[in-house]
Scaffold this active site. Structure first.
Site, short mmCIF file in Angstrom:
data_model
loop_
_atom_site.label_atom_id
_atom_site.label_comp_id
_atom_site.label_asym_id
_atom_site.label_seq_id
_atom_site.Cartn_x
_atom_site.Cartn_y
_atom_site.Cartn_z
N GLY A 15 0.78 -1.31 0.28
CA GLY A 15 -0.13 0.11 -0.05
C GLY A 15 0.84 1.15 0.11
O GLY A 15 2.08 1.22 -0.66
N GLY A 18 4.13 0.33 1.54
CA GLY A 18 4.89 -0.59 0.65
C GLY A 18 5.48 -0.36 -0.63
O GLY A 18 6.55 -0.52 -1.01
N LYS A 72 -0.66 -9.41 -12.27
CA LYS A 72 -1.28 -10.36 -13.17
C LYS A 72 -1.25 -11.86 -12.72
O LYS A 72 -1.60 -12.61 -13.32
CB LYS A 72 0.17 -10.39 -14.38
CG LYS A 72 -0.08 -9.14 -15.05
CD LYS A 72 1.13 -9.30 -16.36
CE LYS A 72 1.91 -8.15 -16.75
NZ LYS A 72 3.12 -8.50 -17.49
N ASP A 232 -4.38 3.52 17.86
CA ASP A 232 -3.11 3.74 17.45
C ASP A 232 -2.35 4.24 18.23
O ASP A 232 -0.92 4.05 18.22
CB ASP A 232 -3.53 4.47 15.91
CG ASP A 232 -2.04 4.75 15.48
OD1 ASP A 232 -1.69 3.72 14.59
OD2 ASP A 232 -1.40 5.65 15.39
N LYS A 236 1.27 2.79 20.39
CA LYS A 236 2.53 3.32 20.20
C LYS A 236 3.15 3.44 21.68
O LYS A 236 4.11 3.15 21.98
CB LYS A 236 2.44 4.67 19.59
CG LYS A 236 2.22 4.39 17.90
CD LYS A 236 1.85 5.78 17.45
CE LYS A 236 1.81 5.50 15.79
NZ LYS A 236 1.12 6.87 15.13
N1 LIG Z 1 0.61 5.32 6.56
C1 LIG Z 1 1.57 5.87 7.65
O1 LIG Z 1 1.89 7.02 7.68
C2 LIG Z 1 2.10 4.92 8.67
C3 LIG Z 1 2.00 3.48 8.55
N2 LIG Z 1 2.32 2.88 9.28
C4 LIG Z 1 2.17 1.26 9.41
O2 LIG Z 1 2.41 0.85 8.17
C5 LIG Z 1 1.70 -0.31 7.67
C6 LIG Z 1 1.03 -0.20 6.56
O3 LIG Z 1 0.46 1.12 6.44
P1 LIG Z 1 -0.18 1.54 4.80
O4 LIG Z 1 0.82 1.36 3.67
O5 LIG Z 1 -0.56 3.00 5.00
O6 LIG Z 1 -1.41 0.81 4.64
P2 LIG Z 1 -2.19 0.55 3.27
O7 LIG Z 1 -3.67 0.18 3.69
O8 LIG Z 1 -1.93 1.75 2.11
O9 LIG Z 1 -1.65 -0.87 2.84
C7 LIG Z 1 -1.53 -2.20 3.45
C8 LIG Z 1 -1.02 -3.30 2.78
O10 LIG Z 1 -1.02 -4.48 3.32
C9 LIG Z 1 -1.61 -5.42 2.65
N3 LIG Z 1 -2.19 -6.42 3.34
C10 LIG Z 1 -3.10 -6.30 4.32
N4 LIG Z 1 -3.50 -7.50 4.96
C11 LIG Z 1 -2.56 -8.31 4.38
C12 LIG Z 1 -2.61 -9.55 4.68
N5 LIG Z 1 -3.17 -10.42 5.62
N6 LIG Z 1 -1.55 -10.34 3.76
C13 LIG Z 1 -0.87 -9.57 3.00
N7 LIG Z 1 -0.93 -8.26 2.60
C14 LIG Z 1 -2.05 -7.84 3.38
C15 LIG Z 1 -2.83 -4.65 1.67
O11 LIG Z 1 -3.09 -5.51 0.75
P3 LIG Z 1 -4.21 -4.95 -0.46
O12 LIG Z 1 -3.06 -4.11 -1.42
O13 LIG Z 1 -4.21 -6.15 -1.31
O14 LIG Z 1 -5.07 -4.38 0.13
C16 LIG Z 1 -1.95 -3.38 1.47
O15 LIG Z 1 -1.20 -3.52 0.25
C17 LIG Z 1 0.53 -0.34 8.91
O16 LIG Z 1 0.92 -1.26 9.80
C18 LIG Z 1 0.68 1.07 9.66
O17 LIG Z 1 0.15 1.00 10.92
C19 LIG Z 1 3.27 3.19 10.33
C20 LIG Z 1 3.69 4.35 10.45
C21 LIG Z 1 3.23 5.42 9.50
N1 LIG Z 2 -2.08 6.03 11.36
C1 LIG Z 2 -0.90 6.41 12.02
C2 LIG Z 2 0.30 6.14 10.80
C3 LIG Z 2 1.53 6.23 11.91
O1 LIG Z 2 1.74 5.48 12.62
C4 LIG Z 2 -0.54 7.70 12.28
O2 LIG Z 2 -1.48 8.71 11.92
O3 LIG Z 2 0.09 8.23 13.10
#
Ligand SMILES: NC(=O)C1=CN([C@@H]2O[C@H](COP(=O)(O)OP(=O)(O)OC[C@H]3O[C@@H](n4cnc5c(N)ncnc54)[C@H](OP(=O)(O)O)[C@@H]3O)[C@@H](O)[C@H]2O)C=CC1
Ligand SMILES: N[C@@H](CC=O)C(=O)O
Ligand code: NA
Length: 374
Positions: A15, A18, A72, A232, A236
């Site tokens: 996401g 990632g 794909k 959340d 932390k």
């Molecule tokens: N966004 C931020 O600013 C921050 C995020 N984080 C942490 O980073 C992590 C990711 O956040 P973010 O990228 O924003 O989230 P997103 O929702 O953008 O992405 C989550 C990803 O995880 C995949 N996913 C979910 N469940 C599963 C599973 N069971 N098996 C395999 N893949 C899975 C989703 O798949 P699919 O694409 O198919 O939906 C998606 O690709 C979280 O733990 C969040 O707490 C921490 C600090 C800051």
């Molecule tokens: N949802 C969280 C993402 C980072 O941990 C936040 O807003 O701080």
């Protein structure tokens, strides 16, 4: 040129974080390939919630085209344990990058580590679940009390995104300082929400509209209710409290204020919740008006008092001149009060959410593991 070594990389979750991580991984791959001796970072697995792309012969997957290739894929989605066993058989050291917020995945970390696979992750779930899971993770990790040959684990971005919060706290503790109190703003989403809902200069948008913006900017958890219910931040604080030496059992074992209207507790999805939230804007307007009447602004904060073992999360009002009131955007501010630092805390401040800054913490952790695997 010396042959160097190969480190195999598996990325789960593509996401916001990632995808930013994959971009940073591509740059790191190029940089390390040019070093002498080189390190070859070889991507062998990419997985999302319904699809997985893996390399049957452990040959490199092209990072630049990995997402398009993943799209794909039509082969059946393997169970996680099947993928873990595949990684354990790689012909070299493996680092698994968990960019999901999945708890089921988090609960298998001890097993993954015991198979010699290292983990780097921004996912808070494993480290804030039961204290017993926390203990089992660090009993299995080679950088905990686990045996040599087990995997290493790092999770800097689980608190304050890429800000060096956990590395700083670990160093304070490991060098023998005494942590007295940790306090501040620990959520990028909550910071953004309140900085734009009640800016010190006055005005501000409606609460529900700001929640929607925070989601669109990639600050919220995959389900924004995980931010608004205070959990959340509670996760932390659980992580920080444990590193500071408090055996906090879980994020629900101390007072946490939720901003979810009781009427929306049973919404079936995050989208349904977001669609109905504007109906409750008047409640947050009242909170804002009350603070404004005292010449203050409202912010969502947390604190850990190590001596009294008190942890709490919720709304508080601040004078407009307070550093917490003056935060901008998604900034976090985290103050460590310790014996060495006395009454002037060590303060860390900066963006606490967003794909690139979060991925930076994950990439930084990967670099730490690569150095340890030398
Ligand atoms: N966004 C931020 O600013 C921050 C995020 N984080 C942490 O980073 C992590 C990711 O956040 P973010 O990228 O924003 O989230 P997103 O929702 O953008 O992405 C989550 C990803 O995880 C995949 N996913 C979910 N469940 C599963 C599973 N069971 N098996 C395999 N893949 C899975 C989703 O798949 P699919 O694409 O198919 O939906 C998606 O690709 C979280 O733990 C969040 O707490 C921490 C600090 C800051
Ligand atoms: N949802 C969280 C993402 C980072 O941990 C936040 O807003 O701080
Ligand atoms: Na961090």
């Amino acid at each position: 040129m010396a042959t160097g070594k190969t480190i195999y990389i598996a990325v789960v979750g593509v996401g916001g974080v990632g995808q930013a991580f994959l971009g940073q991984l591509a740059q790191l791959q190029q940089r390390l390939a040019k070093k002498s001796p080189p390190t070859n970072l070889t991507l062998i697995l990419v997985r999302r919630s319904t699809k997985q792309l893996s390399s049957p012969d452990y040959k490199p997957i092209n990072i630049g085209t990995a997402l398009a290739e993943l799209d794909k894929v039509t082969t059946p989605f393997p169970q996680l344990i099947v993928s873990v066993n595949y990684l354990a058989k790689a012909p070299g050291k493996v680092v698994l990058v968990d960019n999901t917020s999945d708890l089921d995945f988090a609960t298998v970390y001890p097993l993954v580590l015991s198979k010699g696979i290292s983990i780097v992750t921004p996912n808070k779930k494993a480290f804030s679940h039961t204290f017993s899971l926390w203990t089992r993770i660090f009993e299995a990790a080679a950088n905990g009390s686990g045996p040599e040959g087990n995997g290493f684990v790092f999770h800097e971005s689980s608190v304050g995104a890429g800000l060096p919060v956990l590395s700083t706290l670990n160093e304070l503790v490991e060098t023998g300082d005494e942590v007295i109190k940790i306090e501040g703003v620990f959520s990028g989403t909550m910071s953004f929400l309140f900085n734009s809902f009640q800016p010190v200069a006055g005005g501000g948008g409606t609460f529900a509209a700001e929640v929607k913006k925070a989601k669109d900017l990639g600050y919220t958890e995959p389900d924004p209710r995980d931010d608004l219910n205070g959990l959340d931040v509670a996760r932390k604080l659980t992580i920080l409290a444990r590193i500071a030496g408090l055996p906090v059992e879980s994020p629900t074992s101390f007072p946490v204020q939720s901003l979810i209207p009781a009427e929306l507790k049973d919404c079936k999805s995050g989208d349904e919740f977001l669609a109905q939230l504007p109906e409750f804007d008047n409640r947050m307007d009242e909170v804002k008006a009350k603070a404004a009447k005292e010449g203050k602004v409202v912010r969502f904060v947390g604190s850990i008092n190590v001596g009294s073992k008190e942890v709490k999360v919720g709304l508080e009002s601040f004078d407009k001149s307070h550093p917490i009131a003056a935060l901008k955007g998604s900034d976090n501010i985290i103050s460590f009060y310790t014996k060495r630092y006395g009454s002037n805390p060590l303060i860390i401040q900066g963006a606490g959410a967003g794909g690139e800054v979060t991925a930076m913490g994950v990439t930084g952790d990967l670099i730490k593991v690569i150095k340890l695997l030398r």
